[in-house]
Design a protein around this motif. Structure first.
Motif, mmCIF file in Angstrom:
data_model
loop_
_atom_site.group_PDB
_atom_site.id
_atom_site.type_symbol
_atom_site.label_atom_id
_atom_site.label_comp_id
_atom_site.label_asym_id
_atom_site.label_seq_id
_atom_site.Cartn_x
_atom_site.Cartn_y
_atom_site.Cartn_z
ATOM 1 N N ARG A 82 11.585 2.322 2.090
ATOM 2 C CA ARG A 82 10.289 2.802 1.605
ATOM 3 C C ARG A 82 9.788 3.937 2.503
ATOM 4 N NH1 ARG A 82 7.069 -2.717 3.073
ATOM 5 N NH2 ARG A 82 9.197 -3.486 2.978
ATOM 6 N N GLY A 83 10.095 3.871 3.817
ATOM 7 C CA GLY A 83 9.740 4.956 4.724
ATOM 8 C C GLY A 83 10.574 6.203 4.473
ATOM 9 N N LEU A 84 11.852 6.007 4.150
ATOM 10 C CA LEU A 84 12.734 7.125 3.829
ATOM 11 C C LEU A 84 12.229 7.870 2.598
ATOM 12 C CD1 LEU A 84 15.433 8.720 3.909
ATOM 13 C CD2 LEU A 84 16.480 6.783 2.705
ATOM 14 N N VAL A 85 11.924 7.132 1.541
ATOM 15 C CA VAL A 85 11.427 7.747 0.309
ATOM 16 C C VAL A 85 10.114 8.472 0.564
ATOM 17 C CG1 VAL A 85 10.494 7.225 -1.990
ATOM 18 C CG2 VAL A 85 12.624 6.150 -1.232
ATOM 19 N N ALA A 86 9.214 7.852 1.322
ATOM 20 C CA ALA A 86 7.916 8.464 1.610
ATOM 21 C C ALA A 86 8.084 9.786 2.355
ATOM 22 C CB ALA A 86 7.058 7.502 2.427
#
Length: 345
Positions: free
Chosen positions: A260-264
């Protein structure tokens, strides 16, 4: 008709009580008599129905699952599968306990394994951290006759009984092949985002990925591995900095969690579709990233299959039965947005 214990007793010329002692490996039977019973078993082709015997004795299987705490969505899904098994405990004669440990913390994991040993279960399933103290703790469990299955991340240098997980070198090689083919002849380096190099599954995936990239796509530069500790906030910060340092970045292979941090970070930088991104595990966050186009492909392992496999193996070891290798093989799924399975309610 299947042969029965009565047939064995008649064939060997002994009492039913003697047959029962031999089948349950109890003392009090002379070696000559034991030999007669064992020959009768072989002659008749008798196969013991362990499940029926355990049901008759009201036997249960006390099992312990040791899982990492934290925000890792896949691990929380794994825990949900264990709790689902706990809800079936009455029909499957299971008595499951879950112990939580801090993520990537080898001393804490070794202490939890020691705690499990003190509880004297039939078996232990553990998401392993590859460290000497963990290997030693597994050895002590095995010395006490307690079966051990490593789950998701293996401990191959140990005396564990079985590994319930995918071939992570093959998973890394698959990611490398997909990355190289997706990028084609374009320019720009590829980054690798890991959780921690302390766990074997991440190291194995990296090994497989690097091997394929060097064999088949040698002109593509691979940047040094960054470790996000499977923490979405840390991953977002690290990937944001990475994109700033390498504006020509062509691809990211996320071999751990924290997606989720990567996508953000990718979407915040406006690079959601410009950077080819391959990640692991189908979770609500990675599914959303795949559907939006920010993640190009996902490699997945079925958490439910792994938990069920671990339980089957631990029960088989407790009963002295063989493990059916083909049944326990965990496959690698490859998901694009076009072949996603329906969401579970």
């Amino acid at each position: 008709m299947r042969p029965t214990v009565h047939d064995i007793a008649a064939e060997a010329g002994v009492s039913l009580a003697t047959v029962d002692r031999v089948l349950n490996n109890r003392p009090g039977v002379r070696s000559v008599t034991r030999g007669k019973v064992e020959r009768a078993i072989a002659t008749l082709g008798y196969v013991r129905d362990v499940a029926a015997a355990n049901l008759a004795k009201s036997r249960s299987y006390p099992l312990i699952f040791i899982l990492p705490a934290g925000e890792n969505s896949f691990m929380r899904g794994l825990e949900a599968e264990v709790r689902s098994a706990m809800s079936r405990s009455a029909t499957e004669r299971l008595d499951i306990t879950i112990l939580s440990v801090p993520v990537f913390d080898a001393p804490a994991l070794a202490a939890a394994l020691h705690d499990a040993r003190e509880r004297r279960p039939a078996g232990v399933a553990v998401v392993a951290v590859d460290a000497p103290e963990v290997t030693e703790a597994v050895k002590r469990l095995r010395e006490d006759g307690i079966a051990v299955v490593t789950l998701v991340s293996d401990l191959p240098g140990s005396v564990r009984d079985h590994f319930a997980g995918v071939d992570n070198v093959a998973a890394g090689r698959t990611a490398g092949s997909l990355m190289g083919r997706f990028l084609g002849g374009g320019e720009g380096p590829v980054a690798v985002l890991a959780g921690s190099m302390l766990v074997r599954d991440h190291r194995d995936r990296l090994e497989g990925f690097q091997a394929v990239m060097s064999e088949d796509f040698a002109s593509r530069r691979i940047l040094p591995v960054i470790e996000g500790q499977d923490n979405p906030s840390l991953v977002e910060t690290l990937v944001g900095a990475l994109l700033g340092q390498h504006p020509d970045l062509a691809g990211i292979y996320s071999l751990g969690a924290g997606n989720r941090g990567l996508v953000a970070a990718l979407e915040k930088a406006g690079k959601g579709r410009a950077v080819c991104t391959i990640a692991h595990e189908l979770t609500p966050h990675s599914r959303a990233g795949l559907l939006s186009g920010t993640i190009d492909a996902l490699l997945n392992q079925n958490a439910g299959h792994e938990v069920r496999s671990a339980i089957r193996v631990l029960k088989a070891k407790a009963d002295g039965l063989p493990v059916i290798a083909a049944q326990e093989r965990i496959r690698i799924d490859i998901f694009l947005k076009d072949n996603l399975p329906l969401e579970q309610e």
